[in-house]
Design a protein around this motif. Structure first.
Motif, mmCIF file in Angstrom:
data_model
loop_
_atom_site.group_PDB
_atom_site.id
_atom_site.type_symbol
_atom_site.label_atom_id
_atom_site.label_comp_id
_atom_site.label_asym_id
_atom_site.label_seq_id
_atom_site.Cartn_x
_atom_site.Cartn_y
_atom_site.Cartn_z
ATOM 1 N N GLU A 73 0.808 -1.167 0.007
ATOM 2 C CA GLU A 73 -0.118 0.018 0.050
ATOM 3 C C GLU A 73 0.785 1.236 0.108
ATOM 4 O O GLU A 73 0.509 2.110 -0.937
ATOM 5 N N ILE A 74 1.893 1.349 0.676
ATOM 6 C CA ILE A 74 2.744 2.336 0.832
ATOM 7 C C ILE A 74 3.533 2.657 -0.432
ATOM 8 O O ILE A 74 3.656 3.721 -1.048
ATOM 9 N N ASP A 75 4.024 1.683 -1.306
ATOM 10 C CA ASP A 75 4.589 1.658 -2.301
ATOM 11 C C ASP A 75 3.445 2.187 -3.258
ATOM 12 O O ASP A 75 3.890 2.751 -4.470
ATOM 13 N N ASP A 76 2.433 1.589 -3.312
ATOM 14 C CA ASP A 76 1.391 2.130 -4.312
ATOM 15 C C ASP A 76 1.127 3.781 -4.183
ATOM 16 O O ASP A 76 1.108 4.477 -5.092
ATOM 17 N N PHE A 97 -4.399 13.510 2.716
ATOM 18 C CA PHE A 97 -5.341 13.259 3.881
ATOM 19 C C PHE A 97 -5.503 11.572 3.879
ATOM 20 O O PHE A 97 -5.854 10.845 2.727
ATOM 21 N N GLY A 98 -5.555 11.171 4.948
ATOM 22 C CA GLY A 98 -5.761 9.665 5.056
ATOM 23 C C GLY A 98 -6.496 9.363 6.151
ATOM 24 O O GLY A 98 -6.601 9.699 7.426
ATOM 25 N N LEU A 107 0.760 8.215 6.097
ATOM 26 C CA LEU A 107 2.018 8.960 7.323
ATOM 27 C C LEU A 107 3.402 8.225 6.877
ATOM 28 O O LEU A 107 4.495 8.978 6.608
ATOM 29 N N GLU A 108 3.341 6.967 6.467
ATOM 30 C CA GLU A 108 4.676 6.407 5.873
ATOM 31 C C GLU A 108 4.853 6.787 4.505
ATOM 32 O O GLU A 108 6.222 7.099 4.323
ATOM 33 N N LEU A 120 -0.044 17.242 5.838
ATOM 34 C CA LEU A 120 -0.736 15.969 6.208
ATOM 35 C C LEU A 120 -1.850 15.834 7.141
ATOM 36 O O LEU A 120 -1.571 16.622 8.433
ATOM 37 N N THR A 121 -3.050 15.203 6.858
ATOM 38 C CA THR A 121 -4.149 15.222 7.670
ATOM 39 C C THR A 121 -4.530 13.793 7.891
ATOM 40 O O THR A 121 -4.615 13.110 6.823
#
Length: 269
Positions: A73-76, A97-98, A107-108, A120-121
């Motif tokens: 997911e982070i790489d995506d 926003f996550g 965040l990551e 970042l929210t």
């Protein structure tokens, strides 16, 4: 408008609302897709384009894949951010926003994009051991292809809603929307439970960070407890408590949530 990017053969779909200026990218969590966030997008009073990522496992995006993990997911998201910056202009940057599971991913990914993520929210982000007690039951439901049982488990045993709440949900039109969203749930929460994150490593992020908390979840399990860990690890973050809300403001009060997001972006800019 629907747009697609591809990473390692997997198609990732994004919705885009037109605008001029710095783009906002929304990353949903589990049991939600880009369509679920369109009422929030429609209510947002921001000038720039608004993207919503339809994470893998949700049509028309591709499948989770055999080696799926939170790192996937982070790489995506890393790839999607790069594509948006290329399309919209690097000088603009991106507001990110996550929500929930998507909050941890956002965040990551931000740590890789400190030059382009301008703010970042995070709305009630989660981290392991979130949902650990329900994993065995979710895996059994997945093996039996019992989507109704999976929806029941995530609401009763993960989110902590009452049996009456779940019974009412089952009678509503929302139940049929939630069933396909539960298909990747066991693998997603298993991946979350296996993903080790040192939240303290993000304390030095040099950009505006806002943490949104529904007042109904303050100090309570599971979302309030997870939120407290993020708030403790990110002492420079601005904490905003949304009166009368829990974890599902995007569905229950999209205009109110859009107002909070808009205020956050005004402060960040």
């Amino acid at each position: 408008m629907l747009r697609y990017v591809e990473r390692e053969g997997v198609r990732l779909a994004l919705t885009r609302r037109d605008g001029s200026g710095r783009p906002l990218l929304i990353v949903p969590g589990v049991m939600a897709d880009a369509a679920a966030w369109q009422p929030v997008v429609a209510a947002l009073d921001v000038p720039g384009p608004v993207y919503v990522l339809n994470r893998r496992g949700r049509e028309p995006s591709g499948a989770l894949g055999p080696d799926y993990s939170v790192r996937t997911e982070i790489d995506d998201l890393d790839h999607v951010l790069t594509e948006i910056v290329a399309a919209e202009g690097a000088e603009q940057g991106v507001d990110l926003f996550g929500w929930s599971f998507g909050g941890l991913v956002a965040l990551e990914a931000t740590a890789r994009h400190t030059d382009t993520v301008r703010s970042l929210t995070l709305y009630e982000p989660v981290v392991r051991p979130f949902g650990r007690g329900a994993l065995a039951a979710l895996r059994e439901a997945a093996e039996a292809d019992d989507l109704d049982r999976a929806v029941e488990i995530v609401n009763l045993d993960v989110s902590g809603f009452s049996e009456d709440d779940v019974a009412q949900l089952r009678r509503s039109p929302a139940w049929e929307i939630l069933r396909p969203l539960a298909a990747p749930l066991a693998r997603e929460l298993t991946a979350l439970d296996e993903h080790v994150t040192d939240l303290r490593a993000f304390a030095a992020l040099d950009l505006p960070v806002t943490l949104l908390l529904g007042a109904l979840n303050e100090g309570t399990a599971p979302y309030g407890e997870a939120f407290a860990r993020f708030a403790s690890a990110l002492p420079r973050a601005r904490v905003v408590t949304m009166a009368g809300q829990g974890h599902l403001a995007h569905a229950q009060d999209p205009r109110g949530l859009a107002h909070h997001i808009g205020q956050t972006l005004c402060v960040a800019r």
